[in-house]
Each structure stands twice: as C-alpha cells, then as structure tokens.
Design a protein around this motif. Sequence first.
Motif, mmCIF file in Angstrom:
data_model
loop_
_atom_site.group_PDB
_atom_site.id
_atom_site.type_symbol
_atom_site.label_atom_id
_atom_site.label_comp_id
_atom_site.label_asym_id
_atom_site.label_seq_id
_atom_site.Cartn_x
_atom_site.Cartn_y
_atom_site.Cartn_z
ATOM 1 N N UNK A 30 32.844 6.488 27.431
ATOM 2 C CA UNK A 30 31.982 7.453 28.114
ATOM 3 C C UNK A 30 31.712 6.917 29.516
ATOM 4 N N UNK A 31 31.016 7.702 30.311
ATOM 5 C CA UNK A 31 30.643 7.292 31.668
ATOM 6 C C UNK A 31 29.132 7.154 31.726
ATOM 7 N N UNK A 32 28.672 5.986 32.229
ATOM 8 C CA UNK A 32 27.229 5.765 32.275
ATOM 9 C C UNK A 32 26.605 6.430 33.510
ATOM 10 N N UNK A 33 25.300 6.263 33.662
ATOM 11 C CA UNK A 33 24.580 6.932 34.754
ATOM 12 C C UNK A 33 25.009 6.468 36.138
ATOM 13 N N UNK A 67 23.595 8.543 24.607
ATOM 14 C CA UNK A 67 22.936 9.063 25.811
ATOM 15 C C UNK A 67 23.957 9.558 26.826
ATOM 16 N N UNK A 68 25.046 8.815 26.992
ATOM 17 C CA UNK A 68 26.094 9.239 27.932
ATOM 18 C C UNK A 68 26.708 10.574 27.508
ATOM 19 N N UNK A 69 26.957 10.743 26.223
ATOM 20 C CA UNK A 69 27.535 12.004 25.731
ATOM 21 C C UNK A 69 26.547 13.144 25.909
ATOM 22 N N UNK A 70 25.282 12.899 25.626
ATOM 23 C CA UNK A 70 24.276 13.960 25.791
ATOM 24 C C UNK A 70 24.212 14.417 27.252
ATOM 25 N N UNK A 71 24.409 13.483 28.163
ATOM 26 C CA UNK A 71 24.332 13.815 29.585
ATOM 27 C C UNK A 71 25.631 14.466 30.085
ATOM 28 N N UNK A 89 41.004 13.117 25.057
ATOM 29 C CA UNK A 89 39.854 13.600 25.809
ATOM 30 C C UNK A 89 39.127 14.654 24.980
ATOM 31 N N UNK A 90 37.802 14.490 24.888
ATOM 32 C CA UNK A 90 36.974 15.401 24.096
ATOM 33 C C UNK A 90 35.887 16.025 24.948
ATOM 34 N N UNK A 91 35.705 17.324 24.814
ATOM 35 C CA UNK A 91 34.514 18.017 25.317
ATOM 36 C C UNK A 91 33.568 18.094 24.135
ATOM 37 N N UNK A 92 32.340 17.645 24.313
ATOM 38 C CA UNK A 92 31.424 17.510 23.183
ATOM 39 C C UNK A 92 30.214 18.414 23.297
ATOM 40 N N UNK A 93 29.799 18.899 22.151
ATOM 41 C CA UNK A 93 28.599 19.722 22.056
ATOM 42 C C UNK A 93 27.714 19.104 20.978
#
Length: 152
Positions: A30-33, A67-71, A89-93
């Motif tokens: 994931x990518x952090x803030x 937290x990264x996924x939620x953002x 690669x995933x788009x997440x809900x």
Amino acid sequence: MKRELTLEFLELLNGKNLDNKQHEAFMLLTIDEENWPHTAMISVGEIVAKNAQEVYLGLWPETTTTKNIMRSKKATLVFFFQGKAYYIKLSLKQLPLLHLTKYKRERFIGKVENIREDRAKYASITSGVQINLNNPEEVIQRWEETINEISR
C-alpha cells in the motif's frame, strides 16, 4: 491486460485446505500518507477469492496497511507461485463491520484491475515467501473462522 485469476490462483485462494497452504505468505503493498510504499505480509487466512475478478481481504484493524487501504482504496498483492512472480493490482472497497465475530477484522472486497506475471528467461524462481507457524493447529483454526467471517 489480465484481469482474472487463473484456476490455479482460485484453488490457492479458495479458503479451503489451509493445512496444505499454511506455509504460503503474500506481500500486500500500500502507499502511506507520505507516499512511501508500505509492505505487509498476509497469509492464506486473510485472503479468499470470491471469483476470478474479486477477492476478500480480512485485515487487523488499526494497522498501517488497513489505514492505507481505507484512505487510498488500492493495494498490490505480490506473491510467487509456480516459478513466477505475480503482481495483482486491486481496487478495494470496505465492507460493513460484522458484529459477533470471534476475530475483529476490517473487511474489504478487492476488484482485480491488473495481473502482471514476471519471470526471467535466464533464471527460475524456486520459492517465494514461506512461513512456519509456531502453533499450526490454533492458527489454522483461526484462519478457517476468519475466512468464513470475511466471506459473508
């Protein structure tokens, strides 16, 4: 562009026979803030394929990955399988929290956006990330319960 899990992936991620899959581990990026890549390891007890285009993830709450996924609503699943590296690669809900579960998890459904296979012509990948569980019986039981809960 590939957007569907193969039959082999579906078998690997079907949430069944976890005893035989207990050594498999995957990296979830994931990518952090601050826009840096963040890597976490997940097991076959935290991911299950719903079908060839979607997977369920059940992640511990309050982690950096969650937290990264939620953002961002995005992640990349990386694993090594049958002599190749795979980047999915995933788009997440985020899915609603389930109440009365034994293990509190944040649940996500991920749509497969792209699958990239990677292998070198001059070398073979002989293994990926492998783990040994300290208490396999306990962990596999937790995984089975988690798979049932995140798949609802």
